[in-house]
Design a protein around this motif. Structure first.
Motif, PDB file in Angstrom:
ATOM      1  N   SER A 122       0.864  -1.210   0.177  1.00 30.12           N
ATOM      2  CA  SER A 122      -0.086   0.092   0.097  1.00 30.12           C
ATOM      3  C   SER A 122       0.731   1.169   0.043  1.00 30.12           C
ATOM      4  O   SER A 122       0.158   2.223  -0.255  1.00 30.12           O
ATOM      5  N   ARG A 123       2.167   1.167   0.081  1.00 30.94           N
ATOM      6  CA  ARG A 123       2.947   2.282  -0.147  1.00 30.94           C
ATOM      7  C   ARG A 123       3.018   3.178  -1.422  1.00 30.94           C
ATOM      8  O   ARG A 123       2.745   2.502  -2.191  1.00 30.94           O
ATOM      9  N   SER A 124       3.335   4.426  -1.102  1.00 30.45           N
ATOM     10  CA  SER A 124       3.625   5.119  -2.483  1.00 30.45           C
ATOM     11  C   SER A 124       4.903   5.481  -2.489  1.00 30.45           C
ATOM     12  O   SER A 124       6.063   5.669  -1.374  1.00 30.45           O
ATOM     13  N   ILE A 125       5.663   5.747  -3.624  1.00 33.11           N
ATOM     14  CA  ILE A 125       6.966   5.943  -3.721  1.00 33.11           C
ATOM     15  C   ILE A 125       6.972   7.235  -4.846  1.00 33.11           C
ATOM     16  O   ILE A 125       6.137   7.481  -5.582  1.00 33.11           O
ATOM     17  N   ALA A 126       8.132   8.062  -4.732  1.00 36.34           N
ATOM     18  CA  ALA A 126       8.348   9.298  -5.359  1.00 36.34           C
ATOM     19  C   ALA A 126       9.238   8.922  -6.451  1.00 36.34           C
ATOM     20  O   ALA A 126      10.294   8.590  -6.333  1.00 36.34           O
ATOM     21  N   LEU A 127       8.847   9.085  -7.807  1.00 39.46           N
ATOM     22  CA  LEU A 127       9.624   8.910  -8.949  1.00 39.46           C
ATOM     23  C   LEU A 127      10.074  10.436  -9.366  1.00 39.46           C
ATOM     24  O   LEU A 127       9.461  11.193  -9.712  1.00 39.46           O
ATOM     25  N   GLU A 158       1.475   4.779  -6.272  1.00 40.49           N
ATOM     26  CA  GLU A 158       0.962   3.703  -5.426  1.00 40.49           C
ATOM     27  C   GLU A 158       1.659   2.521  -5.880  1.00 40.49           C
ATOM     28  O   GLU A 158       1.487   2.008  -7.110  1.00 40.49           O
ATOM     29  N   LEU A 159       2.267   1.738  -5.015  1.00 44.25           N
ATOM     30  CA  LEU A 159       2.984   0.640  -5.711  1.00 44.25           C
ATOM     31  C   LEU A 159       1.988  -0.349  -6.064  1.00 44.25           C
ATOM     32  O   LEU A 159       2.354  -1.264  -6.950  1.00 44.25           O
ATOM     33  N   ALA A 160       0.881  -0.369  -5.340  1.00 48.97           N
ATOM     34  CA  ALA A 160      -0.083  -1.358  -5.741  1.00 48.97           C
ATOM     35  C   ALA A 160      -0.588  -1.392  -7.357  1.00 48.97           C
ATOM     36  O   ALA A 160      -0.817  -2.053  -8.024  1.00 48.97           O
ATOM     37  N   ASP A 161      -0.653  -0.165  -7.604  1.00 48.23           N
ATOM     38  CA  ASP A 161      -1.003   0.515  -8.995  1.00 48.23           C
ATOM     39  C   ASP A 161       0.104  -0.097 -10.211  1.00 48.23           C
ATOM     40  O   ASP A 161      -0.180  -0.641 -11.032  1.00 48.23           O
ATOM     41  N   VAL A 162       1.207   0.144  -9.759  1.00 48.66           N
ATOM     42  CA  VAL A 162       2.423  -0.283 -10.477  1.00 48.66           C
ATOM     43  C   VAL A 162       2.378  -1.851 -10.697  1.00 48.66           C
ATOM     44  O   VAL A 162       2.774  -2.417 -11.690  1.00 48.66           O
ATOM     45  N   GLY A 163       2.173  -2.431  -9.462  1.00 49.12           N
ATOM     46  CA  GLY A 163       2.169  -3.998  -9.511  1.00 49.12           C
ATOM     47  C   GLY A 163       1.102  -4.462 -10.518  1.00 49.12           C
ATOM     48  O   GLY A 163       1.300  -5.422 -11.316  1.00 49.12           O
ATOM     49  N   ARG A 164      -0.016  -3.777 -10.572  1.00 47.21           N
ATOM     50  CA  ARG A 164      -1.154  -4.394 -11.400  1.00 47.21           C
ATOM     51  C   ARG A 164      -0.623  -4.111 -13.023  1.00 47.21           C
ATOM     52  O   ARG A 164      -0.642  -5.034 -13.903  1.00 47.21           O
ATOM     53  N   VAL A 205      12.501   5.194  12.794  1.00 43.97           N
ATOM     54  CA  VAL A 205      11.420   4.326  12.411  1.00 43.97           C
ATOM     55  C   VAL A 205      10.821   4.978  11.408  1.00 43.97           C
ATOM     56  O   VAL A 205      10.545   6.143  11.826  1.00 43.97           O
ATOM     57  N   ALA A 206      10.444   4.626  10.506  1.00 43.34           N
ATOM     58  CA  ALA A 206       9.549   5.414   9.415  1.00 43.34           C
ATOM     59  C   ALA A 206       7.916   5.065   9.592  1.00 43.34           C
ATOM     60  O   ALA A 206       7.795   3.567   9.541  1.00 43.34           O
ATOM     61  N   VAL A 207       6.997   5.947   9.986  1.00 39.78           N
ATOM     62  CA  VAL A 207       5.871   5.711  10.165  1.00 39.78           C
ATOM     63  C   VAL A 207       5.262   6.221   8.793  1.00 39.78           C
ATOM     64  O   VAL A 207       5.419   7.356   8.339  1.00 39.78           O
ATOM     65  N   ILE A 208       4.516   5.344   8.217  1.00 39.51           N
ATOM     66  CA  ILE A 208       3.867   5.553   6.878  1.00 39.51           C
ATOM     67  C   ILE A 208       2.436   5.478   6.977  1.00 39.51           C
ATOM     68  O   ILE A 208       1.744   4.746   7.530  1.00 39.51           O
ATOM     69  N   ALA A 209       1.818   6.338   6.316  1.00 39.75           N
ATOM     70  CA  ALA A 209       0.124   6.319   6.098  1.00 39.75           C
ATOM     71  C   ALA A 209      -0.074   7.517   5.146  1.00 39.75           C
ATOM     72  O   ALA A 209       0.425   8.297   4.401  1.00 39.75           O
ATOM     73  N   ASN A 210      -1.704   7.371   4.778  1.00 41.56           N
ATOM     74  CA  ASN A 210      -2.177   8.211   3.937  1.00 41.56           C
ATOM     75  C   ASN A 210      -2.927   9.263   4.686  1.00 41.56           C
ATOM     76  O   ASN A 210      -3.754   8.909   5.381  1.00 41.56           O
ATOM     77  N   ILE A 211      -2.747  10.508   4.233  1.00 40.08           N
ATOM     78  CA  ILE A 211      -3.487  11.727   5.130  1.00 40.08           C
ATOM     79  C   ILE A 211      -4.262  12.487   4.114  1.00 40.08           C
ATOM     80  O   ILE A 211      -3.986  12.792   2.849  1.00 40.08           O
ATOM     81  N   GLY A 251      -5.120   7.445   7.326  1.00 39.14           N
ATOM     82  CA  GLY A 251      -5.681   5.965   6.887  1.00 39.14           C
ATOM     83  C   GLY A 251      -4.725   4.964   7.672  1.00 39.14           C
ATOM     84  O   GLY A 251      -4.273   5.265   8.930  1.00 39.14           O
ATOM     85  N   GLN A 252      -4.576   3.799   7.353  1.00 38.22           N
ATOM     86  CA  GLN A 252      -3.937   2.794   8.035  1.00 38.22           C
ATOM     87  C   GLN A 252      -2.365   3.024   8.143  1.00 38.22           C
ATOM     88  O   GLN A 252      -1.820   3.711   7.137  1.00 38.22           O
ATOM     89  N   ARG A 253      -1.943   2.768   9.277  1.00 40.84           N
ATOM     90  CA  ARG A 253      -0.664   3.094   9.483  1.00 40.84           C
ATOM     91  C   ARG A 253       0.411   1.915   9.397  1.00 40.84           C
ATOM     92  O   ARG A 253      -0.226   0.825   9.640  1.00 40.84           O
ATOM     93  N   ALA A 254       1.679   2.131   9.061  1.00 44.18           N
ATOM     94  CA  ALA A 254       2.417   0.835   9.192  1.00 44.18           C
ATOM     95  C   ALA A 254       3.764   1.775   9.476  1.00 44.18           C
ATOM     96  O   ALA A 254       4.248   2.887   9.413  1.00 44.18           O
TER      97      ALA A 254
END
Length: 392
Positions: free
Chosen positions: A50-55, A110-116, A187-193, A264-267
């Motif tokens: 569910s993570r996002s990355i910056a290209l 979003e990594l999930a989109d690129v995966g598809r 530690v990196a805390v990641i979430a959508n805001i 949103g959900q945190r990791a």
């Protein structure tokens, strides 16, 4: 024994991009196998979660050259403006697409989109065979080839084996390539805001006494949060209620986007620098996180990995009669050495400078930010890496 020109261990971002790059540059003349433990649509896939990355702008150009960008672009949110600041101090600098003269400074996906997207492209290729779910269990190499045993019982033979199997690469461990590791004690805390103000293509990097806070623009007026904290602070934040979490984030980030409204959900995951000095061996090469895993400050890790991938694909195709020959692998390694060392140094230096609240460091970094904002010549090295316009 099934024979291929290239076997790639790992089919997430680095491995799948490499397979598709080689396929495109060789015009389908090379046979490629991709070995991947997780199905792309699986929620457990660590490479397409569910993570996002910056290209960076440069990465988008590489993907454009490899005929991959048109499939990814519909899922990409442009970054048009970057604001860098130091919390509670005057130092800041800004970068806009108008200042640089590009259509976007970078893109968030979003990594999930690129995966598809990648799964569809891999399925369409007549030259790429996907072994999934499967993983490498044993590697043997002789003068002309590598023999790769899989958990499914299959044995593959290739001129070249590429490790793209993540930070703690099992392939690299089997080969015996040394891994250097440095714990940033963060530690990196990641979430959508969701914030009161829409992102409108704006990205923010805010340095605090605990570590950097990054907010990147996403689709549907969301922002992708990467919040770096000491381990004990991260544990506290992860256990907050949503309201407590947003209040603490508001305190650290400030009000540039108005009120923090929804999380949103945190990791979370620990932040370490992992680096293998040697990125080749006999009939063997390493790309992506298997070669180096960086701190997320300044968003350099994935973009460095894509430069590795593109350079290796070009060298493989140049040596299409023997894709794993020593000459081609040495050219790849020499091409990548300066960029890898410089980016690792830059990233690690930024972490230590901007995660340190000693008065001398605080004054120095605020002076540096102010200088960069007023004199563009001092902004150029950071800008070059931010845009990904790096020689490879």
């Amino acid at each position: 024994m099934r024979q291929y020109d290239v076997v790639i261990a790992g089919g997430a971002m680095a491995g799948a991009t490499l397979a598709l790059a080689i396929d495109h540059l060789s015009r389908g003349t090379l046979q490629i196998a991709v070995v991947e433990p997780f199905k792309a649509q699986s929620d457990e896939h660590p490479g397409f979660d569910s993570r996002s990355i910056a290209l960076s702008y440069g990465t988008a150009n590489i993907l454009r050259h490899l005929q991959l960008w048109s499939a990814i672009e519909p899922f990409a949110t442009p970054i048009e403006y970057i604001h860098v600041s130091d919390r509670a101090h005057v130092g800041m600098t800004e970068i806009s697409k108008q200042e640089v003269g590009v259509e976007a400074l970078g893109y968030v996906v979003e990594l999930a989109d690129v995966g598809r997207v990648y799964q569809g492209l891999l399925d369409k290729s007549g030259s790429i065979t996907l072994f999934c779910p499967d993983h490498v269990t044993h590697i043997e190499r002789d003068q002309d080839r590598a023999s790769i045993a899989l958990s499914s019982g299959e044995t593959l033979e290739a001129k070249l084996l590429v490790a793209a199997d993540g930070a703690v690469s099992q392939c690299c461990q089997q080969i015996g390539l040394e891994l250097s590791e440095h714990d940033f004690d963060q530690v990196a805390v990641i979430a959508n805001i969701v914030t009161q103000e829409a992102p409108q293509g704006r990205a923010f990097e805010r340095f605090t006494e605990n570590g950097p806070v990054a907010l990147l623009p996403m689709s549907d007026n969301r922002m992708s949060l990467v919040w770096c904290l000491p381990p004990e602070e991260a544990n506290t934040v992860m256990n907050f209620s949503d309201a407590e979490f947003l209040a603490r984030l508001q305190h650290d980030f400030g009000w540039r986007l108005g009120a923090m409204q929804k999380v949103g959900q945190r990791a979370s995951y620990p932040l370490l620098l992992r680096h293998r000095k040697q990125n080749i061996s006999h009939r063997f090469a390493i790309v992506g996180n298997a070669a180096q895993t960086l701190h997320p400050i300044a968003g350099q890790g994935f973009n460095l990995g894509i430069r590795d991938v593109a350079s290796l694909a070009e060298e493989v195709v140049k040596q299409s009669d023997d894709v794993g020959c020593y000459k081609g692998l040495m050219r790849f390694s020499q091409r990548r050495e300066e960029d890898r060392l410089e980016t690792i140094w830059l990233t690690s230096s930024l972490v230590h400078i901007f995660s340190n609240d000693l008065p001398a460091m605080r004054i120095g970094r605020n002076l540096a930010l102010a200088t960069m904002d007023n004199f563009s010549i001092f902004k150029q090295p950071l800008l070059r890496h931010t845009l990904g316009l790096v020689k490879r």
